[in-house]
Design a protein around this motif. Structure first.
Motif, PDB file in Angstrom:
ATOM      1  N   ILE A  67       1.113  -1.535  -0.120  1.00 47.05           N
ATOM      2  CA  ILE A  67      -0.192  -0.254   0.275  1.00 47.05           C
ATOM      3  C   ILE A  67       0.507   1.237   0.145  1.00 47.05           C
ATOM      4  O   ILE A  67       0.353   2.015  -0.458  1.00 47.05           O
ATOM      5  N   GLY A  68       2.522   1.028   0.701  1.00 47.29           N
ATOM      6  CA  GLY A  68       2.911   2.646   1.032  1.00 47.29           C
ATOM      7  C   GLY A  68       4.228   2.646  -0.434  1.00 47.29           C
ATOM      8  O   GLY A  68       3.976   3.932  -0.562  1.00 47.29           O
ATOM      9  N   VAL A  69       4.127   1.513  -1.465  1.00 49.91           N
ATOM     10  CA  VAL A  69       4.524   1.967  -2.468  1.00 49.91           C
ATOM     11  C   VAL A  69       3.492   2.122  -3.425  1.00 49.91           C
ATOM     12  O   VAL A  69       4.030   3.143  -3.931  1.00 49.91           O
ATOM     13  N   GLY A  70       2.866   1.856  -3.817  1.00 56.89           N
ATOM     14  CA  GLY A  70       1.510   2.302  -4.700  1.00 56.89           C
ATOM     15  C   GLY A  70       1.079   3.782  -4.371  1.00 56.89           C
ATOM     16  O   GLY A  70       1.325   4.325  -5.271  1.00 56.89           O
ATOM     17  N   THR A  71       1.057   3.943  -2.722  1.00 56.19           N
ATOM     18  CA  THR A  71       0.723   5.760  -2.420  1.00 56.19           C
ATOM     19  C   THR A  71       1.726   6.417  -3.329  1.00 56.19           C
ATOM     20  O   THR A  71       1.107   7.659  -4.232  1.00 56.19           O
ATOM     21  N   ILE A  72       3.365   6.293  -2.654  1.00 54.16           N
ATOM     22  CA  ILE A  72       4.744   6.572  -3.166  1.00 54.16           C
ATOM     23  C   ILE A  72       4.601   6.948  -4.523  1.00 54.16           C
ATOM     24  O   ILE A  72       4.816   7.717  -4.760  1.00 54.16           O
ATOM     25  N   ALA A  73       4.569   5.773  -5.057  1.00 55.64           N
ATOM     26  CA  ALA A  73       4.624   5.678  -6.443  1.00 55.64           C
ATOM     27  C   ALA A  73       3.352   6.626  -7.184  1.00 55.64           C
ATOM     28  O   ALA A  73       4.246   7.061  -8.339  1.00 55.64           O
ATOM     29  N   GLY A  74       2.415   6.387  -6.916  1.00 58.76           N
ATOM     30  CA  GLY A  74       1.692   7.455  -7.452  1.00 58.76           C
ATOM     31  C   GLY A  74       1.580   8.803  -7.590  1.00 58.76           C
ATOM     32  O   GLY A  74       1.785   9.519  -8.449  1.00 58.76           O
ATOM     33  N   LEU A  75       2.099   9.484  -6.522  1.00 57.73           N
ATOM     34  CA  LEU A  75       2.998  10.888  -5.640  1.00 57.73           C
ATOM     35  C   LEU A  75       3.964  11.190  -6.639  1.00 57.73           C
ATOM     36  O   LEU A  75       4.170  12.321  -7.080  1.00 57.73           O
ATOM     37  N   ALA A  76       5.068  10.460  -6.720  1.00 58.39           N
ATOM     38  CA  ALA A  76       5.944  10.301  -7.516  1.00 58.39           C
ATOM     39  C   ALA A  76       5.781  10.632  -8.840  1.00 58.39           C
ATOM     40  O   ALA A  76       6.371  11.468  -9.555  1.00 58.39           O
ATOM     41  N   LEU A  77       4.966   9.480  -9.188  1.00 56.92           N
ATOM     42  CA  LEU A  77       4.508   9.615 -11.343  1.00 56.92           C
ATOM     43  C   LEU A  77       3.001  11.157 -11.534  1.00 56.92           C
ATOM     44  O   LEU A  77       3.296  11.295 -12.388  1.00 56.92           O
ATOM     45  N   ARG A  78       2.317  11.369 -10.881  1.00 61.68           N
ATOM     46  CA  ARG A  78       1.950  12.555 -10.743  1.00 61.68           C
ATOM     47  C   ARG A  78       2.422  14.025 -11.657  1.00 61.68           C
ATOM     48  O   ARG A  78       1.330  13.991 -12.852  1.00 61.68           O
ATOM     49  N   PRO A  79       3.428  14.410 -11.288  1.00 56.74           N
ATOM     50  CA  PRO A  79       3.441  15.503 -11.861  1.00 56.74           C
ATOM     51  C   PRO A  79       4.262  14.946 -13.043  1.00 56.74           C
ATOM     52  O   PRO A  79       3.892  16.010 -14.096  1.00 56.74           O
ATOM     53  N   PHE A  80       4.155  13.835 -13.543  1.00 56.78           N
ATOM     54  CA  PHE A  80       5.057  13.442 -15.272  1.00 56.78           C
ATOM     55  C   PHE A  80       3.722  12.959 -15.663  1.00 56.78           C
ATOM     56  O   PHE A  80       3.788  13.172 -17.259  1.00 56.78           O
ATOM     57  N   VAL A  81       2.121  12.812 -15.188  1.00 52.21           N
ATOM     58  CA  VAL A  81       1.257  12.271 -16.021  1.00 52.21           C
ATOM     59  C   VAL A  81       0.551  13.624 -16.932  1.00 52.21           C
ATOM     60  O   VAL A  81       0.100  13.297 -18.452  1.00 52.21           O
TER      61      VAL A  81
END
Length: 354
Positions: free
Chosen positions: A153-167
């Motif tokens: 859950i934590g990795v998925g959340t962090i990955a989503g937050l890290a990819l959000r600026p590039f979407v």
């Protein structure tokens, strides 16, 4: 009292920890290995990966540009395959080396490297369905499952937050050349790996402390185990006491056997007795052949009296010789004068009798 001895409330000894390490039983956190794995991925996606893939791109571009010059016969095809394998191998070798090296460091960081043949040997107990069910549904497995779920859950959340600026910028990649797309993708992957590595590092720190505390708790010893280990290292105290008693008895018998050959016995008169042997022909210092207190002193006097050895009462000298002199050794220098007077008295007494 027996229940207290059986309770494992004592910290493990150094020997217990060393024995556990020799069997391969050490505190190991898989999360620490994951952290080192992410470090290897950062190295692969960093300068090492950039240089390696740049070389691969240059080599493939050169090969593609000269495609018309490559013969397609059996010999040319084999040469082409060998060239491709060499280029790809040279590109991927440093990447795999960094990943494997970091994975090995993850294990070395937690415990010194060792080869445990007993852990390598096959065990039929691992094939038991009952043992497998205990491993799957035990408390440790439940903790690992909860930890894995929380980490996911934590990795998925962090990955989503890290990819959000590039979407929002993904649509701009349409129509770009492959090199530009690869550059952008490499930056996105590097940012994603860095963000996830920070989270996994925090989890690894917590898990390492937890695994260490759990392992030390498992290594705790009861009072009886500590006593048994002490007996194995130092020997059974009862046996050691028995051996010491036998040695003292033998030494006492040898000492009593030497009393009849003594020249004089200096007494306290009741509490101390020291038997001395003096050889006038050799001219050396008198030798202490026996000494003792109370019951042993009484025995020395009895043996000396039966053998005709003269007894001389000198309380200070008897105490001093008993405290400072050693059996089968010459008397200390500081007692030469006092003992000389006693020996002289004994010799004069012997001449007067003759």
């Amino acid at each position: 009292m027996a229940g207290d001895k059986d309770q494992k409330t004592h910290d493990p000894t150094d020997k217990r920890l060393d024995d556990a390490r020799a069997k391969g039983d050490v505190a190991q956190s898989p999360e620490v290995r994951h952290v080192f794995g992410f470090v290897g991925m950062l190295i692969a996606t960093g300068s090492v990966g950039t240089i390696a893939f740049a070389r691969l791109g240059t080599a493939l571009a050169r090969l593609w540009g000269n495609a018309e010059a490559v013969p397609l016969g059996p010999v040319g095809t084999h040469a082409l395959i060998r060239s491709l394998c060499g280029v790809i191998g040279a590109t991927l070798l440093p990447l795999f080396a960094s990943l494997i090296g970091c994975a090995l460091l993850g294990g070395v960081f937690q415990a010194r490297p060792m080869v445990i043949w007993s852990r390598i040997a096959p065990r039929w107990s691992k094939l038991s369905p009952i043992a497998g069910a205990k491993r799957l549904f035990g408390m440790r497995a439940l903790v690992e499952f909860a930890k894995t779920l929380a980490k996911l859950i934590g990795v998925g959340t962090i990955a989503g937050l890290a990819l959000r600026p590039f979407v929002g910028g993904f649509e701009t990649l349409v129509g770009l050349d492959p090199i530009a797309i690869g550059t952008v993708a490499g930056g996105v992957v590097a940012q994603l790996v860095r963000s996830v590595a920070i989270l996994v590092g925090a989890i690894a720190l917590f898990d390492f402390v937890y695994q260490r505390r759990t392992w030390l708790a498992k290594m705790r010893m009861s009072l009886q185990e500590i006593k048994d280990e002490h007996k194995q290292q130092e020997g059974d105290p009862k046996i050691k006491a028995k051996i010491r008693q036998i040695g003292m008895q033998r030494a006492r018998r040898r000492m009593m056997a030497a009393v009849p050959d003594a020249s004089v016995v200096i007494t306290n008169p009741t509490h101390f007795a020291v038997a001395l042997k003096y050889d006038h022909n050799r001219g050396s210092a008198p030798i202490v052949v026996a000494k003792g207190t109370d019951a042993i002193a009484l025995k020395i006097r009895e043996v000396a009296t039966a053998a005709g050895v003269p007894l001389v009462e000198n309380r200070p000298l008897a105490r001093a010789l008993y405290a400072s002199a050693e059996i089968d050794r010459p008397i200390p220098v500081e007692h030469y004068a006092a003992v000389a007077e006693v020996i002289g008295y004994v010799l004069r007494l012997a001449r007067a009798r003759r």
